[in-house]
Design a protein around this motif. Structure first.
Motif, PDB file in Angstrom:
ATOM      1  N   GLU A  81       0.835  -1.210   0.000  1.00 44.25           N
ATOM      2  CA  GLU A  81       0.000   0.000   0.000  1.00 44.25           C
ATOM      3  C   GLU A  81       0.865   1.254   0.000  1.00 44.25           C
ATOM      4  O   GLU A  81       0.581   2.227  -0.693  1.00 44.25           O
ATOM      5  CB  GLU A  81      -0.911  -0.017   1.226  1.00 44.25           C
ATOM      6  N   PHE A  82       1.964   1.231   0.754  1.00 45.17           N
ATOM      7  CA  PHE A  82       2.862   2.383   0.792  1.00 45.17           C
ATOM      8  C   PHE A  82       3.535   2.589  -0.564  1.00 45.17           C
ATOM      9  O   PHE A  82       3.657   3.718  -1.043  1.00 45.17           O
ATOM     10  CB  PHE A  82       3.917   2.187   1.880  1.00 45.17           C
ATOM     11  N   ALA A  83       3.963   1.499  -1.193  1.00 49.63           N
ATOM     12  CA  ALA A  83       4.658   1.617  -2.475  1.00 49.63           C
ATOM     13  C   ALA A  83       3.733   2.138  -3.569  1.00 49.63           C
ATOM     14  O   ALA A  83       4.176   2.835  -4.493  1.00 49.63           O
ATOM     15  CB  ALA A  83       5.238   0.265  -2.869  1.00 49.63           C
ATOM     16  N   ASN A  84       2.440   1.821  -3.477  1.00 47.50           N
ATOM     17  CA  ASN A  84       1.487   2.255  -4.501  1.00 47.50           C
ATOM     18  C   ASN A  84       0.944   3.658  -4.258  1.00 47.50           C
ATOM     19  O   ASN A  84       0.272   4.214  -5.116  1.00 47.50           O
ATOM     20  CB  ASN A  84       0.321   1.267  -4.592  1.00 47.50           C
ATOM     21  N   ASN A  85       1.220   4.243  -3.121  1.00 43.47           N
ATOM     22  CA  ASN A  85       0.701   5.562  -2.791  1.00 43.47           C
ATOM     23  C   ASN A  85       1.491   6.622  -3.558  1.00 43.47           C
ATOM     24  O   ASN A  85       2.716   6.566  -3.657  1.00 43.47           O
ATOM     25  CB  ASN A  85       0.820   5.799  -1.285  1.00 43.47           C
ATOM     26  N   ALA A  86       0.792   7.604  -4.094  1.00 37.02           N
ATOM     27  CA  ALA A  86       1.451   8.670  -4.869  1.00 37.02           C
ATOM     28  C   ALA A  86       2.331   9.548  -3.990  1.00 37.02           C
ATOM     29  O   ALA A  86       3.322  10.118  -4.463  1.00 37.02           O
ATOM     30  CB  ALA A  86       0.401   9.517  -5.568  1.00 37.02           C
ATOM     31  N   ARG A  87       2.000   9.660  -2.717  1.00 39.37           N
ATOM     32  CA  ARG A  87       2.795  10.507  -1.833  1.00 39.37           C
ATOM     33  C   ARG A  87       4.157   9.895  -1.500  1.00 39.37           C
ATOM     34  O   ARG A  87       5.052  10.578  -1.009  1.00 39.37           O
ATOM     35  CB  ARG A  87       2.027  10.752  -0.532  1.00 39.37           C
ATOM     36  N   ALA A  88       4.324   8.588  -1.748  1.00 38.25           N
ATOM     37  CA  ALA A  88       5.585   7.925  -1.427  1.00 38.25           C
ATOM     38  C   ALA A  88       6.641   8.140  -2.502  1.00 38.25           C
ATOM     39  O   ALA A  88       7.813   7.857  -2.279  1.00 38.25           O
ATOM     40  CB  ALA A  88       5.354   6.425  -1.223  1.00 38.25           C
ATOM     41  N   GLU A  89       6.237   8.631  -3.661  1.00 35.56           N
ATOM     42  CA  GLU A  89       7.197   8.830  -4.747  1.00 35.56           C
ATOM     43  C   GLU A  89       8.053  10.061  -4.497  1.00 35.56           C
ATOM     44  O   GLU A  89       7.565  11.097  -4.041  1.00 35.56           O
ATOM     45  CB  GLU A  89       6.456   8.979  -6.067  1.00 35.56           C
TER      46      GLU A  89
END
Length: 144
Positions: A81-89
């Protein structure tokens, strides 16, 4: 004998009166104690703790070996879920912004003297002279 008995009785009475008033003050202070005071008193006495001989029972289905795979699946789901979140990029200009902050900090320190010899020779001599006490440094040499 009479001369010492009367003062001793007087001192004893004064001590008794003084102690009785201090006991009343302490009792009043204990009665006005904050909410956490009684909990702390019980903790200091060691009351309310389980005995070492009491072995806790594990509820069925909560054995340690059975809960580990479930927690591993939960960690994997949270990581995905963290890897797919836009804010994690990382933003495209992230490294450039970090380098700009580093350069700004370096420019703030550019005006300072980087050498380790920040005292002049005159200042060093003045400090040494302030610790030079002749009666200690030279007086001991002459006593040998």
């Amino acid at each position: 004998m009479k001369n010492t008995t009367i003062p001793l009785l007087g001192v004893s009475c004064l001590l008794l009166v003084g102690c009785s008033s201090s006991f009343a003050k302490v009792r009043g202070a204990v009665n006005q104690a904050p909410d956490w005071y009684e909990t702390r008193r019980v903790e200091i006495r060691g009351e309310g703790y389980p005995e070492l001989v009491d072995v806790p029972t594990i509820a069925p289905g909560e054995e340690p070996g059975k809960t580990l795979p479930a927690s591993g699946l939960r960690v994997a789901a949270l990581t995905a879920e963290f890897a797919n979140n836009a804010r994690a990029e990382l933003p495209a200009d992230g490294p450039a912004k970090i380098a700009a902050v580093g350069n700004a900090i370096r420019q703030q320190f550019a005006g300072f003297d980087e050498s380790s010899n920040f005292l002049t020779d005159a200042e060093i001599a003045a400090i040494r002279n302030s610790f030079n006490v002749p009666r200690v440094t030279q007086g001991l040499k002459g006593q040998r």
